[in-house]
Design an enzyme around this catalytic site. Structure first.
Site, PDB file in Angstrom:
ATOM      1  CD  GLU A  20      42.481  42.234  42.723  1.00 54.78           C
ATOM      2  OE1 GLU A  20      41.704  41.556  42.660  1.00 54.78           O
ATOM      3  OE2 GLU A  20      43.630  41.672  43.102  1.00 54.78           O
ATOM      4  CB  SER A 156      40.602  43.118  39.665  1.00 51.57           C
ATOM      5  OG  SER A 156      39.986  42.542  41.012  1.00 51.57           O
ATOM      6  CE1 TYR A 227      34.824  43.450  40.618  1.00 50.65           C
ATOM      7  CE2 TYR A 227      36.865  44.375  39.906  1.00 50.65           C
ATOM      8  CZ  TYR A 227      35.945  43.418  40.330  1.00 50.65           C
ATOM      9  OH  TYR A 227      36.593  42.164  40.860  1.00 50.65           O
ATOM     10  NE  ARG A 266      35.593  34.610  38.622  1.00 51.50           N
ATOM     11  CZ  ARG A 266      36.209  35.603  39.021  1.00 51.50           C
ATOM     12  NH1 ARG A 266      35.949  36.128  40.176  1.00 51.50           N
ATOM     13  NH2 ARG A 266      37.283  35.845  38.386  1.00 51.50           N
ATOM     14  CG  ASP A 268      37.814  33.631  35.581  1.00 55.74           C
ATOM     15  OD1 ASP A 268      36.750  33.286  36.023  1.00 55.74           O
ATOM     16  OD2 ASP A 268      38.646  34.669  36.084  1.00 55.74           O
ATOM     17  CD  GLU A 281      42.555  34.682  36.821  1.00 55.00           C
ATOM     18  OE1 GLU A 281      42.947  34.987  37.881  1.00 55.00           O
ATOM     19  OE2 GLU A 281      42.780  35.425  36.006  1.00 55.00           O
ATOM     20  CG  ASN A 283      39.914  34.476  40.401  1.00 50.54           C
ATOM     21  OD1 ASN A 283      40.510  35.242  40.456  1.00 50.54           O
ATOM     22  ND2 ASN A 283      39.217  33.754  39.371  1.00 50.54           N
ATOM     23  N   GLY A 287      35.448  37.720  43.749  1.00 57.04           N
ATOM     24  CA  GLY A 287      34.451  38.783  44.059  1.00 57.04           C
ATOM     25  C   GLY A 287      33.258  38.657  44.391  1.00 57.04           C
TER      26      GLY A 287
END
Length: 321
Positions: A20, A156, A227, A266, A268, A281, A283, A287
């Site tokens: 990443e 990612s 992305y 963050r 999800d 999950e 993070n 990002g």
């Protein structure tokens, strides 16, 4: 490249050697620009053999690790920063390890009452020793279809697949093991995919508006969809009923607190037809690119990115005392 400013001197770490790397570099540039606009003096640099001598000779006030993947999210770089007695933005090393290891994080948040899809963690060695055919059959028999296959440690969506038919499972496992030794195989929950970011506020963490994620038809929210401009449609705030939106926000806050995180995270989730948020999950180094989800949540909340980031830097600096 440094700039003049009246605020704290911040070193943004971006790059690294993980898969990443490119995302990390883009995140670093965006955060550095926002911090400069908020009056901070910012330097960005990569992680390499010259980093520690540089930190010793020219110590910043605060370090912001924006490294994705193993070195950025498994706590190792933060361990080194603590050895150097340098304050940094983000979670402590032990909390990073809890969140970064998806099977561990699942267990922690499930114990706190969050809904977690039924799943199993399979090391590559066990998969080989027990025989791929028998293990694959057991996965389908026990968990059913569709299945989500993902590396137990990573981000990612690299190595992530959604399996609709048994014939797709062998390829999904091979792809997953290409990014890590352990595969997490979960029953795929159908519903609305959302990301809920949490940022530190004056008195307590607060959840930002949920970002709804709608990949292009026939695709999953993988690396390219994340992305590449136009690869995914976002709705901010998410198109959820008020009760479901509140449940998603509370789930993200519960994950943040239960995993022992700080400053930002963050989470999800999949919100099913009944409005239940299912944990996927969390993070610890979300990002921060122009297409990333935490910045979208900040914009929807009406927050100035630079000043939010500066407050996080100032919180890190205050922890030194």
């Amino acid at each position: 490249m440094a700039s003049s400013g009246t605020g704290p001197r911040v070193l943004v770490l971006a790059g690294g050697l993980s898969h990443e790397r490119d995302v990390s570099l883009r995140s670093g540039r965006r955060v550095a620009e926002a911090l400069r606009a908020a009056g901070c003096e910012v330097t960005t640099r990569d992680v390499d053999a010259d980093l520690l001598p540089s930190l010793e000779s020219d110590r910043p006030d605060v370090v912001w690790p924006l490294l994705h993947g193993s070195t950025g999210e498994d706590g190792a770089v933060r361990d080194v920063l603590e050895l150097l007695d340098l304050p940094y933005v983000g979670a402590e090393p032990a909390a990073c390890r809890r969140a970064f290891d998806k099977p561990v994080a699942r267990s922690v948040v499930a114990a706190a009452g969050l809904a977690v899809p039924t799943g199993v963690a399979l090391p590559h060695s066990v998969f080989r020793e027990l025989g791929a055919r028998a293990v694959l059959a057991a996965l389908v028999d026990r968990l059913g279809l569709p299945l989500a296959v993902k590396p137990a440690r990573g981000g990612s969506a690299l190595g992530v697949s959604v399996v609709e038919e048994p014939s797709e499972l062998p390829r999904a496992m091979v792809d997953c093991y290409g990014y890590g030794e352990v595969a997490l195989v979960e029953r795929a929950v159908r519903g609305t995919e959302v990301a809920v970011s949490v940022v530190a506020d004056e008195e307590a963490p607060r959840a930002l508006p949920a970002v709804e994620i709608v990949p292009a038809a026939g695709t999953v929210y993988g690396y390219d969809a994340r992305y590449t401009a136009g690869g995914t449609e976002y709705f901010v705030p998410a198109r959820l009923e008020e009760k479901a939106a509140s449940a998603a926000a509370e789930a993200a806050l519960t994950a943040h607190r239960t995993l022992g995180l700080r400053d930002l995270s963050r989470t999800d989730l999949i919100v099913d037809a009944e409005g239940t948020p299912w944990f996927l999950e969390t993070n610890v180094a979300p990002g921060m690119t122009e297409l990333s989800l935490l910045p979208q949540g900040l914009t929807a909340a009406g927050d100035d990115h630079g000043w939010v980031y500066r407050r996080l830097v100032e919180r890190a600096l205050a922890r030194r005392g």
